[in-house]
Motif scaffolding. Structure first.
Motif, PDB file in Angstrom:
ATOM      1  N   ARG A 149       0.747  -1.150   0.008  1.00 23.72           N
ATOM      2  CA  ARG A 149      -0.048  -0.048  -0.009  1.00 23.72           C
ATOM      3  C   ARG A 149       0.890   1.234   0.054  1.00 23.72           C
ATOM      4  NH1 ARG A 149      -4.769   0.073   0.326  1.00 23.72           N
ATOM      5  NH2 ARG A 149      -6.188   1.787   1.107  1.00 23.72           N
ATOM      6  N   GLU A 175      -6.880   1.184  -8.691  1.00 21.08           N
ATOM      7  CA  GLU A 175      -7.476  -0.023  -8.759  1.00 21.08           C
ATOM      8  C   GLU A 175      -6.975  -0.904  -7.774  1.00 21.08           C
ATOM      9  OE1 GLU A 175     -10.414  -1.115 -10.781  1.00 21.08           O
ATOM     10  OE2 GLU A 175     -10.728   0.920 -10.832  1.00 21.08           O
ATOM     11  N   ALA A 176      -5.647  -1.380  -7.709  1.00 19.71           N
ATOM     12  CA  ALA A 176      -5.094  -2.152  -6.778  1.00 19.71           C
ATOM     13  C   ALA A 176      -5.318  -1.762  -5.397  1.00 19.71           C
ATOM     14  CB  ALA A 176      -3.633  -2.184  -7.217  1.00 19.71           C
ATOM     15  N   GLN A 198      -7.972   0.132  -4.417  1.00 16.97           N
ATOM     16  CA  GLN A 198      -9.471  -0.248  -3.984  1.00 16.97           C
ATOM     17  C   GLN A 198      -9.764  -1.744  -3.960  1.00 16.97           C
ATOM     18  OE1 GLN A 198     -11.329   1.865  -7.226  1.00 16.97           O
ATOM     19  NE2 GLN A 198     -11.329   3.655  -6.400  1.00 16.97           N
ATOM     20  N   ARG A 199      -9.065  -2.490  -4.572  1.00 12.41           N
ATOM     21  CA  ARG A 199      -9.303  -4.012  -4.527  1.00 12.41           C
ATOM     22  C   ARG A 199      -8.582  -4.755  -3.576  1.00 12.41           C
ATOM     23  NH1 ARG A 199     -10.787  -5.884 -10.710  1.00 12.41           N
ATOM     24  NH2 ARG A 199     -12.022  -3.981 -11.496  1.00 12.41           N
ATOM     25  N   LYS A 200      -7.563  -3.831  -2.926  1.00 12.50           N
ATOM     26  CA  LYS A 200      -6.977  -4.407  -1.897  1.00 12.50           C
ATOM     27  C   LYS A 200      -5.575  -5.496  -2.590  1.00 12.50           C
ATOM     28  CE  LYS A 200      -9.516  -3.269   1.653  1.00 12.50           C
ATOM     29  NZ  LYS A 200     -10.842  -3.193   2.262  1.00 12.50           N
ATOM     30  N   LYS A 201      -5.312  -5.277  -3.722  1.00 12.93           N
ATOM     31  CA  LYS A 201      -4.291  -5.954  -4.261  1.00 12.93           C
ATOM     32  C   LYS A 201      -3.030  -5.545  -4.333  1.00 12.93           C
ATOM     33  CE  LYS A 201      -7.625  -8.818  -6.095  1.00 12.93           C
ATOM     34  NZ  LYS A 201      -7.511 -10.175  -5.593  1.00 12.93           N
TER      35      LYS A 201
END
Length: 55
Positions: free
Chosen positions: A3, A42-43, A45-48
């Motif tokens: 993150r 996007e990553a 938000q999607r916790k990727k």
């Protein structure tokens, strides 16, 4: 990338977007930075995670 690193990459993308505002070649750099920033958001938000492979 975790993150904190993704947020740092978003900041770098913003800097690139703001720096390159001129010629056609620079537009390609700006487009790449905008798409990479979108990918990073996007990553998050999607916790990727994001993984980079290469040199």
């Amino acid at each position: 990338m975790y993150r904190e690193e993704i947020n740092e990459l978003i900041g770098i993308c913003d800097g690139v977007i703001n720096k390159y505002k001129g010629e056609d070649k620079e537009q390609k750099v700006r487009r790449f930075a905008k798409e990479l920033k979108f990918f990073c958001i996007e990553a998050l938000q999607r916790k990727k995670h994001i993984f980079a492979i290469g040199d």
